[in-house]
Design a protein around this motif. Structure first.
Motif, mmCIF file in Angstrom:
data_model
loop_
_atom_site.group_PDB
_atom_site.id
_atom_site.type_symbol
_atom_site.label_atom_id
_atom_site.label_comp_id
_atom_site.label_asym_id
_atom_site.label_seq_id
_atom_site.Cartn_x
_atom_site.Cartn_y
_atom_site.Cartn_z
ATOM 1 N N PHE A 73 0.830 -1.205 0.000
ATOM 2 C CA PHE A 73 0.000 0.000 0.000
ATOM 3 C C PHE A 73 0.870 1.263 0.000
ATOM 4 N N VAL A 74 1.898 1.288 0.846
ATOM 5 C CA VAL A 74 2.768 2.466 0.926
ATOM 6 C C VAL A 74 3.525 2.660 -0.380
ATOM 7 N N ALA A 75 4.041 1.577 -0.952
ATOM 8 C CA ALA A 75 4.766 1.683 -2.222
ATOM 9 C C ALA A 75 3.850 2.180 -3.333
ATOM 10 N N CYS A 76 2.623 1.707 -3.358
ATOM 11 C CA CYS A 76 1.658 2.157 -4.365
ATOM 12 C C CYS A 76 1.356 3.644 -4.173
ATOM 13 N N ALA A 77 1.129 4.046 -2.941
ATOM 14 C CA ALA A 77 0.836 5.458 -2.663
ATOM 15 C C ALA A 77 1.993 6.344 -3.100
ATOM 16 N N TRP A 78 3.213 5.880 -2.876
ATOM 17 C CA TRP A 78 4.376 6.661 -3.288
ATOM 18 C C TRP A 78 4.403 6.837 -4.813
ATOM 19 N N ARG A 79 4.033 5.805 -5.544
ATOM 20 C CA ARG A 79 4.011 5.915 -7.010
ATOM 21 C C ARG A 79 2.954 6.914 -7.491
ATOM 22 N N PHE A 80 1.828 6.967 -6.795
ATOM 23 C CA PHE A 80 0.728 7.827 -7.221
ATOM 24 C C PHE A 80 0.804 9.234 -6.640
ATOM 25 N N THR A 81 1.438 9.404 -5.495
ATOM 26 C CA THR A 81 1.498 10.722 -4.853
ATOM 27 C C THR A 81 2.878 10.992 -4.275
ATOM 28 N N PRO A 82 3.912 11.038 -5.113
ATOM 29 C CA PRO A 82 5.239 11.333 -4.571
ATOM 30 C C PRO A 82 5.255 12.738 -3.961
ATOM 31 N N ALA A 84 4.193 13.695 -1.141
ATOM 32 C CA ALA A 84 3.021 13.978 -0.305
ATOM 33 C C ALA A 84 3.142 13.114 0.947
ATOM 34 N N GLU A 85 2.071 13.019 1.705
ATOM 35 C CA GLU A 85 2.051 12.170 2.889
ATOM 36 C C GLU A 85 1.021 11.072 2.718
ATOM 37 N N VAL A 86 1.227 9.974 3.434
ATOM 38 C CA VAL A 86 0.245 8.900 3.479
ATOM 39 C C VAL A 86 -0.112 8.651 4.935
ATOM 40 N N TYR A 87 -1.342 8.256 5.157
ATOM 41 C CA TYR A 87 -1.851 7.983 6.494
ATOM 42 C C TYR A 87 -2.174 6.503 6.563
ATOM 43 N N VAL A 88 -1.618 5.818 7.553
ATOM 44 C CA VAL A 88 -1.810 4.384 7.725
ATOM 45 C C VAL A 88 -2.574 4.139 9.028
ATOM 46 N N SER A 89 -3.553 3.257 8.966
ATOM 47 C CA SER A 89 -4.334 2.896 10.142
ATOM 48 C C SER A 89 -4.350 1.378 10.274
ATOM 49 N N LEU A 90 -4.073 0.900 11.483
ATOM 50 C CA LEU A 90 -4.126 -0.529 11.806
ATOM 51 C C LEU A 90 -5.101 -0.698 12.963
ATOM 52 N N ARG A 91 -6.128 -1.497 12.767
ATOM 53 C CA ARG A 91 -7.133 -1.744 13.806
ATOM 54 C C ARG A 91 -7.472 -3.228 13.811
ATOM 55 N N TYR A 92 -7.656 -3.791 14.988
ATOM 56 C CA TYR A 92 -8.114 -5.171 15.094
ATOM 57 C C TYR A 92 -9.511 -5.125 15.680
ATOM 58 N N VAL A 100 -5.821 0.272 6.606
ATOM 59 C CA VAL A 100 -6.324 1.326 5.732
ATOM 60 C C VAL A 100 -5.192 2.304 5.464
ATOM 61 N N LEU A 101 -5.067 2.732 4.223
ATOM 62 C CA LEU A 101 -4.085 3.743 3.865
ATOM 63 C C LEU A 101 -4.770 4.791 3.000
ATOM 64 N N TYR A 102 -4.531 6.047 3.338
ATOM 65 C CA TYR A 102 -5.040 7.166 2.544
ATOM 66 C C TYR A 102 -3.863 7.845 1.878
ATOM 67 N N ASP A 103 -4.000 8.127 0.580
ATOM 68 C CA ASP A 103 -2.989 8.933 -0.101
ATOM 69 C C ASP A 103 -3.688 10.141 -0.734
ATOM 70 N N GLY A 104 -2.929 11.070 -1.233
ATOM 71 C CA GLY A 104 -3.477 12.322 -1.742
ATOM 72 C C GLY A 104 -3.892 12.311 -3.197
#
Length: 161
Positions: A73-82, A84-92, A100-104
């Motif tokens: 997810f992070v690598a994909c976000a970097w390709r699409f939004t270099p 910028a910032e990405v937000y990662v959420s881990l919940r059980y 969940v990952l949000y990119d710009g």
């Protein structure tokens, strides 16, 4: 020195004060979020963070799959939004790890651009698809509903059986 004595005399610092008890880390208390720059090194940071969080919460059996999903997810976000910032959420929750990952990267308005962009993102996330299928989970991506827009990528990995 008088100031130091005043601090030590404060009731908040007395030994009699009881510290609130917190439950030990376990799957049910796993709830972490972090923001990373959309840079190549962030994938490594996200993997290390995810590994540490899952192990601390007794979910060592989920580490390999979750780390792979987060890294992709992070690598994909970097390709699409270099740059910028990405937000990662881990919940059980409810017996499953939710990543969940949000990119710009905002959704395009032209239909053909949307289709081309989605095809490109799906291809970039093919490893995620394989990992999630092997875990009998679900995954996807789409427009972020949060203010600021962008893209939301998500995966649900069922807990250890």
């Amino acid at each position: 020195m008088p100031a130091m004595n005043a601090v030590l005399a404060c009731p908040a610092f007395t030994e009699e004060r009881q510290m609130p008890s917190t439950p030990p880390p376990g799957p049910e208390t796993l709830a972490y979020s972090f923001t990373l720059p959309a840079e190549p090194v962030s994938s490594w940071i996200a993997r290390a963070s995810t590994r540490a969080v899952l192990q601390a919460h007794g979910l060592g059996g989920m580490v390999d799959a979750a780390v792979q999903v987060v890294a992709e997810f992070v690598a994909c976000a970097w390709r699409f939004t270099p740059d910028a910032e990405v937000y990662v959420s881990l919940r059980y929750r409810e017996g499953a790890l939710r990543v969940v990952l949000y990119d710009g990267h905002r959704r395009h308005t032209h239909r053909r651009l949307v289709e081309a962009c989605d095809t490109r993102r799906r291809a970039a996330l093919r490893v995620v698809g394989c990992v999630v299928r092997a875990c009998e989970g679900e995954w996807g991506f789409g427009e972020a509903r949060e203010p600021g827009g962008g893209t939301r990528m998500w995966a649900v990995l069922p807990g250890e059986r």
